[in-house]
Design a protein around this motif. Structure first.
Motif, short mmCIF file in Angstrom:
data_model
loop_
_atom_site.label_atom_id
_atom_site.label_comp_id
_atom_site.label_asym_id
_atom_site.label_seq_id
_atom_site.Cartn_x
_atom_site.Cartn_y
_atom_site.Cartn_z
N PRO A 71 4.39 5.55 -0.63
CA PRO A 71 4.53 5.93 0.77
C PRO A 71 3.17 6.32 1.35
O PRO A 71 2.47 7.14 0.78
CB PRO A 71 5.49 7.12 0.72
CG PRO A 71 6.30 6.88 -0.51
CD PRO A 71 5.34 6.28 -1.50
N GLY A 72 2.79 5.71 2.44
CA GLY A 72 1.47 5.94 2.99
C GLY A 72 0.54 4.76 2.77
O GLY A 72 -0.47 4.65 3.44
N GLY A 73 0.86 3.88 1.81
CA GLY A 73 0.13 2.63 1.70
C GLY A 73 -0.82 2.45 0.54
O GLY A 73 -1.43 1.39 0.42
N VAL A 74 -1.02 3.45 -0.33
CA VAL A 74 -1.92 3.28 -1.47
C VAL A 74 -1.26 2.36 -2.50
O VAL A 74 -0.13 2.59 -2.90
CB VAL A 74 -2.27 4.63 -2.12
CG1 VAL A 74 -3.23 4.42 -3.30
CG2 VAL A 74 -2.90 5.55 -1.09
N ALA A 75 -1.99 1.31 -2.90
CA ALA A 75 -1.42 0.28 -3.77
C ALA A 75 -1.86 0.44 -5.22
O ALA A 75 -2.98 0.86 -5.50
CB ALA A 75 -1.81 -1.10 -3.26
N VAL A 76 -0.97 0.08 -6.14
CA VAL A 76 -1.26 0.07 -7.57
C VAL A 76 -0.95 -1.33 -8.08
O VAL A 76 0.16 -1.83 -7.89
CB VAL A 76 -0.41 1.09 -8.33
CG1 VAL A 76 -0.72 1.04 -9.82
CG2 VAL A 76 -0.62 2.49 -7.79
N SER A 77 -1.93 -1.97 -8.71
CA SER A 77 -1.70 -3.29 -9.30
C SER A 77 -0.86 -3.14 -10.56
O SER A 77 -1.03 -2.20 -11.33
CB SER A 77 -3.02 -3.97 -9.63
OG SER A 77 -3.76 -4.23 -8.46
N LEU A 78 0.04 -4.10 -10.78
CA LEU A 78 0.96 -4.03 -11.90
C LEU A 78 0.66 -5.11 -12.93
O LEU A 78 0.31 -6.24 -12.57
CB LEU A 78 2.41 -4.21 -11.42
CG LEU A 78 2.90 -3.22 -10.37
CD1 LEU A 78 4.26 -3.65 -9.83
CD2 LEU A 78 2.99 -1.80 -10.94
N ARG A 135 4.20 6.01 -15.09
CA ARG A 135 4.21 7.23 -14.26
C ARG A 135 2.80 7.81 -14.13
O ARG A 135 2.37 8.20 -13.03
CB ARG A 135 5.15 8.26 -14.88
CG ARG A 135 6.64 7.98 -14.67
CD ARG A 135 7.44 8.96 -15.46
NE ARG A 135 8.88 8.83 -15.20
CZ ARG A 135 9.82 9.24 -16.03
NH1 ARG A 135 9.49 9.82 -17.18
NH2 ARG A 135 11.11 9.09 -15.71
N ILE A 136 2.09 7.89 -15.25
CA ILE A 136 0.74 8.44 -15.23
C ILE A 136 -0.17 7.56 -14.36
O ILE A 136 -0.94 8.06 -13.53
CB ILE A 136 0.19 8.54 -16.66
CG1 ILE A 136 0.97 9.59 -17.47
CG2 ILE A 136 -1.31 8.88 -16.65
CD1 ILE A 136 0.63 9.61 -18.95
N HIS A 150 -3.35 7.02 -9.42
CA HIS A 150 -3.89 6.16 -8.37
C HIS A 150 -3.45 6.60 -6.97
O HIS A 150 -4.19 6.42 -6.00
CB HIS A 150 -3.44 4.71 -8.58
CG HIS A 150 -4.24 3.97 -9.60
ND1 HIS A 150 -4.06 4.14 -10.96
CD2 HIS A 150 -5.24 3.06 -9.48
CE1 HIS A 150 -4.90 3.37 -11.62
NE2 HIS A 150 -5.63 2.70 -10.75
N THR A 151 -2.26 7.16 -6.85
CA THR A 151 -1.70 7.44 -5.52
C THR A 151 -1.55 8.92 -5.20
O THR A 151 -1.42 9.29 -4.03
CB THR A 151 -0.32 6.78 -5.36
OG1 THR A 151 0.64 7.46 -6.21
CG2 THR A 151 -0.37 5.31 -5.73
N GLY A 152 -1.51 9.76 -6.24
CA GLY A 152 -1.24 11.17 -6.02
C GLY A 152 0.22 11.47 -5.76
O GLY A 152 0.59 12.60 -5.42
N VAL A 153 1.07 10.46 -5.93
CA VAL A 153 2.51 10.59 -5.68
C VAL A 153 3.26 10.31 -6.98
O VAL A 153 2.93 9.36 -7.70
CB VAL A 153 2.99 9.62 -4.58
CG1 VAL A 153 4.47 9.81 -4.31
CG2 VAL A 153 2.18 9.82 -3.31
N ALA A 154 4.27 11.11 -7.27
CA ALA A 154 5.06 10.90 -8.49
C ALA A 154 5.94 9.67 -8.34
O ALA A 154 6.58 9.46 -7.30
CB ALA A 154 5.92 12.13 -8.77
N LEU A 155 5.97 8.84 -9.36
CA LEU A 155 6.81 7.64 -9.35
C LEU A 155 8.28 8.05 -9.48
O LEU A 155 8.66 8.73 -10.43
CB LEU A 155 6.42 6.74 -10.52
CG LEU A 155 7.22 5.44 -10.67
CD1 LEU A 155 6.92 4.50 -9.51
CD2 LEU A 155 6.89 4.78 -12.01
#
Length: 253
Positions: free
Chosen positions: A161-168, A216-217, A222-227
């Protein structure tokens, strides 16, 4: 032209694969060990690394872990090991594809092309100018984007939420794709195991739990938000946050 490095200690196989992929239109180099790969990466970048697991000096698992820490190159692991544990380890260490020898070179070519297309889409999206006029609000400013996660099934990313992306990685993508289909509903460990490994779930294996813990880590770092992925006792895992899927969020929520 995509740049490929083939890491294989068996000289004949390495030379044949390098020659085949060169004829497919790629720029291909060969390395006989992890040490030679390191030397190549110091002077050139790579889009895809084809990595043998069974090498005498340093096994491919160790090389993959080291490469993944410093490079965004896609990794195809090529090995004679067909066991479930080896397959899970390879994918968990960051491999995008795990192929078991003997393998048809056409299958390697197809996997390389698929990975290159994915990388090109990511680069194209990052470099393309936004079509929105300056006065238009950015996507992340909408109320929904501030509350919902976005599972990008084209670029293999998860946006907080907010738009920070994490590559998978391939494994992370497959895992999350199961959960986001029906947010709030648990997906069984059996279904997860079948999707990730093609095998029935082993109740003595902790590989799924380890995958979730690392994911989760990674997401929180990367985002500061809990998965919002929660374990459901006796069943499996569920995605318990608001989520939409698709490259632009126009999928099912």
């Amino acid at each position: 032209m995509a740049r490929i490095i083939v890491v294989e200690d068996e000289a004949d196989l390495r030379d044949d694969l390098v020659d085949y992929l060169n004829r497919c239109g790629f720029q291909v180099s060969g390395a006989a060990s992890g040490e030679e790969l390191d030397a190549l990466l110091r002077v050139q970048s790579a889009d895809v690394i084809i990595l043998d697991v069974n090498m005498p000096d340093e096994d491919g698992f160790s090389v993959a872990q080291r490469v993944r820490a410093v490079s965004q190159a896609a990794i195809i692991m090529l090995t004679a090991r067909s066991g479930l544990i080896d397959r899970v380890i390879g994918l968990e260490l960051g491999a995008d594809v795990y192929l078991v020898k003997p393998v048809d070179f056409r299958e390697v070519e197809a996997q390389v092309k698929a990975l290159v297309r994915r990388l090109q889409k990511v680069v194209g999206q990052a470099s393309a100018p936004s079509p929105r006029p300056p006065s238009s609000p950015a996507p992340s400013s909408s109320p929904d984007s501030k509350k919902s996660w976005l599972f990008d099934d084209v670029e293999w990313r998860l946006l907080a939420p907010g738009g920070v992306a994490v590559s998978l990685t391939a494994t992370e993508y497959k895992f999350l794709s199961l959960l986001v289909v029906a947010p709030g509903e648990a997906v069984t460990r059996q279904d997860i195991a079948l999707a990730l490994t093609g095998r029935d779930w082993d109740p003595y294996s902790r590989s799924i739990d380890s995958l979730v813990r690392r994911l989760r880590i990674k997401v929180e770092e990367h985002t500061g938000v809990a998965l919002p992925v929660q374990a459901v006792h006796g069943v499996g895992y569920a995605f318990v946050g608001a989520v939409v899927s698709g490259p632009d969020g126009n999928g099912a929520g």
